[in-house]
Design an enzyme around this catalytic site. Sequence first.
Site, PDB file in Angstrom:
ATOM      1  N   LYS A  68      38.732  41.161  42.106  1.00  0.00           N
ATOM      2  CA  LYS A  68      39.512  42.329  41.699  1.00  0.00           C
ATOM      3  C   LYS A  68      40.988  42.004  41.875  1.00  0.00           C
ATOM      4  CE  LYS A  68      40.423  47.146  42.727  1.00  0.00           C
ATOM      5  NZ  LYS A  68      39.932  48.374  43.363  1.00  0.00           N
ATOM      6  N   LYS A 126      37.382  42.464  37.545  1.00  0.00           N
ATOM      7  CA  LYS A 126      38.153  43.661  37.225  1.00  0.00           C
ATOM      8  C   LYS A 126      39.637  43.363  37.309  1.00  0.00           C
ATOM      9  CE  LYS A 126      39.020  48.143  39.224  1.00  0.00           C
ATOM     10  NZ  LYS A 126      38.890  48.924  40.416  1.00  0.00           N
TER      11      LYS A 126
END
Length: 330
Positions: free
Chosen positions: A200, A254
């Site tokens: 992330k 992400k």
Amino acid sequence: MTSYPMTRLRRTRATAWSRAMHREVLVTPADLIWPLFVTEGEGVEDPISSLPGVSRWSVDGIVARAREAVALGIPCLALFPNTQPDRRSEDGREALNPDNLMCRAIRAIKDACGNDIGVLTDVALDPYTSHGQDGLIDGEGYVLNDRTVEVLVGQSLNQAAAGADIIAPSDMMDGRIGAIREALEDAGHVNVQIMSYAAKYASAFYGPFRDAVGSRGLLKGDKKTYQMDPGNAEEALREVEMDLAEGADSVMVKPGLPYLDIACRVKQAFGVPVFAYQVSGEYAMIEAAVAAGAADRDAMVLETLVAFKRAGCSGVLTYHAAHAARLMGA
Ligand code: PBG
């Protein structure tokens, strides 16, 4: 040797039936995870202005969305709470409340739909803290790793007890997957999965999400001491490797499209289920292009989703999930 004109790659593209027959990758409603924002109240639909077309729903509305998802063949929902300001605190303790908004939403969905749909729950403290960071902070605002992990373990157990099917830690603390897995095993939640937000990035694409959960105005500074630097790819592989070693069942990359190379490399390196999160800023970009008359929404949505599948993803978290499932003929 294939050479022109014996080989003409346009031959198989000449008709729709042939294109359909030669298509390498398909995207279906089963590839979609639908993120939903929960808010307090009854009969509430609260539109999010920076995410046009997306609303926060009170628990009854969330249940209605869950039934809609089941009908559309969407296998899983991802829940995020908009915690009321008076329930936010420096230490985010509301995350441990068995009757918090998240737990009430989980229970309501499970009561209504049982195992017709999976419920994935976000583990991180930003929807509960008064400072908008994902963990506990020291006097300088630095997010403390090990003390945060202890709270995340409690948060995970709280969600699992309410009926969560997949625990999805989005906090990027080191060591949290192992700590959460061990606690879930000890508590008998052996079949509760962990989907780790393993890679992330500290991204500029999260703005509308922070509006949606109500943390944007609270957040001072950034999340760069725990989320990854956008320039790094090798480090993403290390993050994934560690989370898998600690017991993650699947991993997430992400944001989505700007990091498709990461999703592809993770899939090739580890061969595990990889999911991508097409985040709020990506959704907002598509909607802004549509509003400006610059793009065809339906075509854009389907093209981005098939791109994730082509890169090797098992599925995609997308705010366009219900719309996309309808486009797929669900
Ligand atoms: C925070 C969290 C974020 C998102 C999911 N979980 C934002 C952040 O890290 O600040 C972003 C999702 C999106 O933008 O759609 N734990």
